[in-house]
Design a protein around this motif. Structure first.
Motif, PDB file in Angstrom:
ATOM      1  N   ALA B  93      15.721  63.381   4.854  1.00 24.47           N
ATOM      2  CA  ALA B  93      16.092  64.654   5.470  1.00 24.47           C
ATOM      3  C   ALA B  93      17.585  64.895   5.379  1.00 24.47           C
ATOM      4  O   ALA B  93      18.393  63.979   5.526  1.00 24.47           O
ATOM      5  CB  ALA B  93      15.664  64.670   6.928  1.00 24.47           C
ATOM      6  N   LEU B  95      19.867  67.457   7.344  1.00 26.85           N
ATOM      7  CA  LEU B  95      19.851  68.471   8.402  1.00 26.85           C
ATOM      8  C   LEU B  95      21.221  69.105   8.522  1.00 26.85           C
ATOM      9  O   LEU B  95      22.175  68.707   7.880  1.00 26.85           O
ATOM     10  CB  LEU B  95      19.440  67.830   9.729  1.00 26.85           C
ATOM     11  N   GLN B  96      21.295  70.116   9.376  1.00 25.35           N
ATOM     12  CA  GLN B  96      22.590  70.769   9.565  1.00 25.35           C
ATOM     13  C   GLN B  96      23.430  69.908  10.510  1.00 25.35           C
ATOM     14  O   GLN B  96      23.434  70.111  11.710  1.00 25.35           O
ATOM     15  CB  GLN B  96      22.388  72.159  10.138  1.00 25.35           C
ATOM     16  N   VAL B  97      24.085  68.927   9.919  1.00 21.83           N
ATOM     17  CA  VAL B  97      24.899  68.001  10.696  1.00 21.83           C
ATOM     18  C   VAL B  97      26.346  68.482  10.638  1.00 21.83           C
ATOM     19  O   VAL B  97      26.907  68.652   9.558  1.00 21.83           O
ATOM     20  CB  VAL B  97      24.797  66.574  10.125  1.00 21.83           C
ATOM     21  N   ALA B  98      26.923  68.741  11.792  1.00 21.76           N
ATOM     22  CA  ALA B  98      28.307  69.194  11.822  1.00 21.76           C
ATOM     23  C   ALA B  98      29.217  68.057  11.392  1.00 21.76           C
ATOM     24  O   ALA B  98      30.206  68.255  10.703  1.00 21.76           O
ATOM     25  CB  ALA B  98      28.670  69.670  13.218  1.00 21.76           C
ATOM     26  N   GLN B  99      28.857  66.848  11.775  1.00 18.77           N
ATOM     27  CA  GLN B  99      29.714  65.720  11.472  1.00 18.77           C
ATOM     28  C   GLN B  99      28.962  64.402  11.604  1.00 18.77           C
ATOM     29  O   GLN B  99      28.225  64.205  12.560  1.00 18.77           O
ATOM     30  CB  GLN B  99      30.882  65.722  12.447  1.00 18.77           C
ATOM     31  N   ALA B 100      29.183  63.510  10.649  1.00 22.40           N
ATOM     32  CA  ALA B 100      28.725  62.129  10.783  1.00 22.40           C
ATOM     33  C   ALA B 100      29.893  61.362  11.394  1.00 22.40           C
ATOM     34  O   ALA B 100      31.015  61.851  11.368  1.00 22.40           O
ATOM     35  CB  ALA B 100      28.375  61.573   9.410  1.00 22.40           C
ATOM     36  N   PRO B 101      29.634  60.172  11.956  1.00 21.10           N
ATOM     37  CA  PRO B 101      30.769  59.425  12.493  1.00 21.10           C
ATOM     38  C   PRO B 101      31.899  59.334  11.455  1.00 21.10           C
ATOM     39  O   PRO B 101      31.699  58.828  10.359  1.00 21.10           O
ATOM     40  CB  PRO B 101      30.156  58.066  12.805  1.00 21.10           C
ATOM     41  N   HIS B 109      28.070  53.937   5.764  1.00 23.44           N
ATOM     42  CA  HIS B 109      27.007  54.859   6.167  1.00 23.44           C
ATOM     43  C   HIS B 109      25.744  54.631   5.333  1.00 23.44           C
ATOM     44  O   HIS B 109      24.633  54.574   5.860  1.00 23.44           O
ATOM     45  CB  HIS B 109      27.464  56.311   5.974  1.00 23.44           C
ATOM     46  N   PHE B 113      21.961  53.249   6.550  1.00 23.20           N
ATOM     47  CA  PHE B 113      20.721  54.021   6.385  1.00 23.20           C
ATOM     48  C   PHE B 113      19.727  53.284   5.478  1.00 23.20           C
ATOM     49  O   PHE B 113      18.524  53.346   5.696  1.00 23.20           O
ATOM     50  CB  PHE B 113      21.018  55.431   5.846  1.00 23.20           C
ATOM     51  N   LEU B 152      25.599  63.155   2.865  1.00 20.61           N
ATOM     52  CA  LEU B 152      24.388  63.408   3.649  1.00 20.61           C
ATOM     53  C   LEU B 152      23.169  63.461   2.722  1.00 20.61           C
ATOM     54  O   LEU B 152      22.080  63.029   3.084  1.00 20.61           O
ATOM     55  CB  LEU B 152      24.527  64.716   4.432  1.00 20.61           C
ATOM     56  N   LEU B 155      22.223  59.960   1.967  1.00 28.26           N
ATOM     57  CA  LEU B 155      21.482  59.362   3.085  1.00 28.26           C
ATOM     58  C   LEU B 155      20.017  59.786   3.040  1.00 28.26           C
ATOM     59  O   LEU B 155      19.117  59.001   3.343  1.00 28.26           O
ATOM     60  CB  LEU B 155      22.095  59.768   4.432  1.00 28.26           C
TER      61      LEU B 155
END
Lengths: 261, 308
Positions: B93, B95-101, B109, B113, B152, B155
């Motif tokens: 997936a 997704l609409q992630v504003a930010q990963a760590p 990362h 995953f 992303l 991932l």
């Protein structure tokens, strides 16, 4: 001395099953260590307070009392800022959702947060013992050290639960100031800065209701400043508090999941 | 009334279906986010879920990822309920992630995953495929917008999934980065994955998908090939004062829908504005206050659902 954290990992059959737990814990710790605002304040504040308030009382029980109580301060702030604020941010940014959509073991996420916070608390404890030895003129015996470490490890459970609940209900922007607003009075009223007997009566009456007080009593018992006999009761109160917080967090999580559009 | 074309293309075999929603309904309080919605996702095929904001696109994705339970209907991914963790190992997936760590590196990362999946792709492969090898030791926070999106994407690919869900993967990207993501999506389908993509750009759906599903207010408005959908979705909007009655206007070639503003004033949605203009001018000599503009997807879909 970060080893005891590994004990938090559940037993699993194969290496593959263990790997996500190990990596989740390792990377959560690395992430927090790199977050300077976190690592410096969680470790720095207890040490600074110790230098300010304990070194004037060299060779006295106060210098030893504060090792136990500031270790608790370290654990509390590690959990509230690391877990509470951490989850609040990951939730707001959609990161938690992405992790939840992956086959990440659910428990690994929480264990990683718990183990990392406990690791920071142990670092604070070791640094305080070092300061106590070098500048405070007080010795902590290996038995007392093990006792305090045990209290911090077990204490990470209720404070992880509290951090989790805060992370699920708190808007991240309000985060740091809101946590300080709650946590500073809490730690004062629980005898982190001075023995509870020196506090106003009404505060002494409220204290037993605070999880921080229960934790402090256990830590002080490990150092012989509180009766050992009460330890079981304090432990049970914290266990009950953990169950309550985890239940509230679970209900909140399910409600939030159902509401998110 | 909705006008749904049959979902299955004539040559698709049912055994290729990787995931499906069958008559799924999901409400949030009093609002129905999705109503009796059906969808089949097949191996090697990109399906675009096209609709305006708030149409229910993300709800479909969240149901497929097992993040939400349906109120009614059935969802299956490789024969399993997506809420089972076994099913999740087959899904990737984005997704609409504003930010990963921000403070973990690209490689960290990806390693993390990968550990979630029983048979992950090799890290070097993932880095190579997404072009992230040169920045693998850089922290996420220091990446460009395009690089972040590609991480992303990496991932999502970690577990070598059968189904890939991409929620508006090109939002906020510049043209170059958008082309890169398009290229990656085509490569996924070529590798035999079932891909579900949400977008509110008809152009993007047209460029990538073999199958477009038009969704509005939680309902399937229309489904079909890009060609069929482009014919159905009005690209142009003509506004004018005319004496012509509704029936005559509707009968004009290329008119998708009309909207009466007042007895004299009308808005016409069409996928071929010049053809409609020629017809209008020929039929009504008194036509006035003519205005031609591009229709937004929102307008076009709204007009279609009103007309249907």
């Amino acid at each position: 001395m970060i080893e005891p954290v590994q004990a938090a990992k559940p037993l699993a059959i194969s290496g593959h099953r263990l790997r996500p737990y190990a990596l989740e814990i390792a990377y959560e710790f690395i992430r927090l260590a790199r977050t300077r605002a976190y690592s410096l304040s969680v470790i720095g504040f207890p040490l600074m307070f110790y230098l300010l308030f304990a070194t004037g009382h060299r060779h006295t029980p106060i210098a030893k009392y504060l090792i136990a109580s500031y270790s608790c301060l370290g654990l509390g702030s590690a959990c509230l800022f690391g877990i509470g604020l951490g989850i609040a941010f990951e939730r707001a940014q959609g990161w938690l959702e992405l992790k939840w959509a992956s086959p990440m073991p659910r428990l690994a996420y929480l264990l990683a947060k718990m183990a990392s916070s406990a690791a920071f608390a142990l670092i604070v404890m070791i640094a305080l013992i070092g300061l106590g030895y070098s500048l405070g003129g007080v010795n902590v015996s290996p038995g007392q050290m093990a006792g305090l470490a045990g209290v911090l490890l077990l204490g990470s459970i209720p404070f992880t639960a509290l951090g989790l609940l805060i992370g699920l209900i708190m808007p991240p922007t309000a985060g740091p100031s809101l946590i300080n607003l709650i946590y500073l009075p809490l730690s004062f009223a629980s005898g982190f800065f001075m023995p509870i007997a020196m506090l106003p009566r009404w505060l002494q009456a409220i204290a037993p209701a605070l999880p921080t007080y229960q934790l402090a009593q256990l830590a002080l018992a490990a150092f012989g400043f509180a009766p050992r006999a009460g330890a079981l009761v304090h432990g049970l109160v914290l266990a009950g508090f953990s169950v309550l917080m985890f239940a509230a967090a679970w209900i909140t999580f399910v409600a939030v999941q159902a509401r998110t559009q | 009334m909705t006008l749904a074309l049959p979902l299955a293309a004539a040559d698709a075999r049912p055994e290729d279906t990787i995931a499906s929603l069958h008559e799924v309904t999901r409400c949030f309080g009093a609002r129905t986010a999705l109503k009796q919605f059906s969808l089949a996702l097949r191996a090697g095929e990109v399906t675009a879920l096209l609709g305006p904001n708030g149409a229910g696109k993300t709800t479909v994705i969240r149901l497929l990822l097992g993040l939400l339970a349906p109120d009614a209907g059935r969802i299956q991914v490789l024969g399993r309920d997506p809420r089972q963790s076994r099913a999740r190992t087959a899904i990737g997936a984005m997704l609409q992630v504003a930010q990963a760590p921000n403070l973990l590196t690209v490689r960290e990362h990806i390693e993390l995953f990968r550990s979630y999946y029983p048979e992950p792709l090799p890290t070097a492969d993932l880095l190579d495929r997404t072009g992230l090898t040169p920045v693998q030791h850089q922290r996420f926070g220091t990446l460009s917008g395009g690089q972040k999106q590609r991480m992303l994407f990496a991932l999502a690919m970690c577990g070598n999934p059968h189904l890939v869900c991409l929620d508006e993967p090109t939002v906020g990207l510049d043209i170059h980065a958008r082309r890169q993501v398009w290229h990656d999506i085509r490569a996924l389908a070529a590798a035999g994955k079932a891909v579900l993509l949400t977008t509110h750009y008809l152009e993007e759906a047209d460029a990538l998908a073999q199958h477009i599903v038009l969704i509005q207010q939680g309902r399937l408005i229309r489904a079909g090939t890009p060609g069929a959908i482009k014919q159905a979705v009005a690209a142009g909007r003509i506004r004018c004062r005319t004496k012509l009655p509704d029936e005559v206007l509707r009968a004009c070639v290329a008119v998708v829908a009309i909207e009466r503003r007042s007895p004299q004033e009308v808005v016409i949605f069409t996928h071929d504005p010049p053809a409609v203009l020629r017809a209008l001018l020929a039929l009504d000599a008194t036509l006035s206050e003519l205005e031609v503009s591009a229709a937004s997807l929102e307008d076009a879909v709204l007009a279609m659902s009103a007309a249907a």
